[in-house]
Design an enzyme around this catalytic site. Sequence first.
Site, PDB file in Angstrom:
ATOM      1  N   ASP A  11      20.126  24.242 -38.470  1.00  0.00           N
ATOM      2  CA  ASP A  11      20.112  22.908 -38.400  1.00  0.00           C
ATOM      3  C   ASP A  11      20.512  22.128 -39.875  1.00  0.00           C
ATOM      4  O   ASP A  11      19.695  22.165 -40.542  1.00  0.00           O
ATOM      5  CB  ASP A  11      18.918  22.189 -37.733  1.00  0.00           C
ATOM      6  CG  ASP A  11      18.809  22.478 -36.382  1.00  0.00           C
ATOM      7  OD1 ASP A  11      19.979  22.580 -35.606  1.00  0.00           O
ATOM      8  OD2 ASP A  11      17.642  22.562 -36.031  1.00  0.00           O
ATOM      9  N   LYS A  33      21.496  29.570 -33.516  1.00  0.00           N
ATOM     10  CA  LYS A  33      21.907  28.410 -32.689  1.00  0.00           C
ATOM     11  C   LYS A  33      22.626  27.215 -33.282  1.00  0.00           C
ATOM     12  O   LYS A  33      21.840  26.919 -34.450  1.00  0.00           O
ATOM     13  CB  LYS A  33      20.503  27.901 -32.242  1.00  0.00           C
ATOM     14  CG  LYS A  33      20.743  26.726 -30.966  1.00  0.00           C
ATOM     15  CD  LYS A  33      19.476  26.416 -30.387  1.00  0.00           C
ATOM     16  CE  LYS A  33      18.704  25.342 -31.139  1.00  0.00           C
ATOM     17  NZ  LYS A  33      19.051  23.891 -31.438  1.00  0.00           N
ATOM     18  N   LYS A  62      23.767  20.303 -25.777  1.00  0.00           N
ATOM     19  CA  LYS A  62      23.440  19.649 -25.009  1.00  0.00           C
ATOM     20  C   LYS A  62      24.088  18.465 -24.196  1.00  0.00           C
ATOM     21  O   LYS A  62      23.695  17.163 -24.190  1.00  0.00           O
ATOM     22  CB  LYS A  62      22.102  18.818 -25.411  1.00  0.00           C
ATOM     23  CG  LYS A  62      20.910  19.618 -25.995  1.00  0.00           C
ATOM     24  CD  LYS A  62      19.716  19.005 -26.621  1.00  0.00           C
ATOM     25  CE  LYS A  62      18.647  19.800 -27.032  1.00  0.00           C
ATOM     26  NZ  LYS A  62      18.978  20.284 -28.286  1.00  0.00           N
ATOM     27  N   GLY A 209      13.344  27.276 -35.905  1.00  0.00           N
ATOM     28  CA  GLY A 209      14.274  26.403 -36.837  1.00  0.00           C
ATOM     29  C   GLY A 209      13.623  26.343 -38.022  1.00  0.00           C
ATOM     30  O   GLY A 209      13.703  27.470 -38.881  1.00  0.00           O
TER      31      GLY A 209
HETATM   32  O1  C5P Z   1      12.789  23.293 -36.541  1.00  0.00           O
HETATM   33  P1  C5P Z   1      12.607  23.689 -35.021  1.00  0.00           P
HETATM   34  O2  C5P Z   1      11.774  25.023 -35.004  1.00  0.00           O
HETATM   35  O3  C5P Z   1      11.720  22.473 -34.556  1.00  0.00           O
HETATM   36  O4  C5P Z   1      13.937  23.774 -34.254  1.00  0.00           O
HETATM   37  C1  C5P Z   1      14.141  23.746 -32.756  1.00  0.00           C
HETATM   38  C2  C5P Z   1      15.433  23.524 -32.358  1.00  0.00           C
HETATM   39  O5  C5P Z   1      15.332  23.740 -30.921  1.00  0.00           O
HETATM   40  C3  C5P Z   1      16.259  22.312 -32.813  1.00  0.00           C
HETATM   41  O6  C5P Z   1      17.660  22.881 -32.968  1.00  0.00           O
HETATM   42  C4  C5P Z   1      16.057  21.522 -31.582  1.00  0.00           C
HETATM   43  O7  C5P Z   1      17.356  20.785 -31.521  1.00  0.00           O
HETATM   44  C5  C5P Z   1      16.016  22.621 -30.375  1.00  0.00           C
HETATM   45  N1  C5P Z   1      15.557  22.044 -29.238  1.00  0.00           N
HETATM   46  C6  C5P Z   1      14.371  21.529 -29.141  1.00  0.00           C
HETATM   47  N2  C5P Z   1      13.698  21.239 -28.064  1.00  0.00           N
HETATM   48  C7  C5P Z   1      14.633  21.231 -26.800  1.00  0.00           C
HETATM   49  C8  C5P Z   1      15.758  21.639 -26.970  1.00  0.00           C
HETATM   50  C9  C5P Z   1      16.438  22.335 -27.950  1.00  0.00           C
HETATM   51  O8  C5P Z   1      13.506  21.628 -30.005  1.00  0.00           O
HETATM   52  N3  C5P Z   1      14.118  20.931 -25.608  1.00  0.00           N
END
Ligand code: C5P
Length: 230
Positions: A11, A33, A62, A209
């Site tokens: 991200d 991702k 999404k 992330g």
């Molecule tokens: O930084 P972090 O570990 O929180 O990142 C989680 C990733 O997963 C982000 O890219 C977020 O957009 C994605 N995501 C999420 N929840 C969802 C679907 C995708 O956190 N339900």
Amino acid sequence: MTKNPIYCAIDTSSIENALTLIKEISPHVGGVKLGLEFFTSCGIIGIEKVSKLGIPLFLDLKLYDIPNTVKKSLKNILSFNPTYTTLHLTGGSEMLKECVNLKNQLNSNTNLIGVTMLTSFDDIIANEIGFIGSVDKNVENLSTLALNCGMDGVVCSPMEIRKVKETFGSKLKVVVPGIRNQTDIANDQKRTLSAKKAIELGADIIVVGRPITSADSPENAAEIFHQSIK
Ligand code: C5P
């Protein structure tokens, strides 16, 4: 465990940062991702550049719109041959079935993954936008919809892995963000769990992330995550 189930969420709004980061962490992750932040800054050119690195891709855009618009957008996404891509299950059965039909017509191997409830939701936020009942119950209902429409899997929080796996077994792949080891900061994630526990509960793919990308050494952080699930 044969394949590394860790997908790192890249991200960032900078293609240079993304490419440097991916090269650094790639020995320790199963794939990367790319989501909305990356796409709205680096665009298709950015996706092409990452694709050229040859690492498995998860394009997490999404999709959520009327069936025709989603189907045509999905066709563009499938041309990159990602291993995973996401659609919002709340887009409804007509939208989902059109996407599954498209995937089949194109003989695509991409896994179509349905987003159940965002992992940043709790019951209060979910009720605020009209969902009735708990997050867990809505995740179950939406996972049933995913299966009935022929989707390959769902995204849910670590809190729902056990229930989804008990109900659907191997019929739905379970993709799990919201992964935090004990010393990590939760950020905006409300329903978190460690990588090890998420895998033990049956997650097929875990998305990590900021605990990797914001670490002093993303490479070390990715390696520690990988070691923690071996
Ligand atoms: O930084 P972090 O570990 O929180 O990142 C989680 C990733 O997963 C982000 O890219 C977020 O957009 C994605 N995501 C999420 N929840 C969802 C679907 C995708 O956190 N339900």
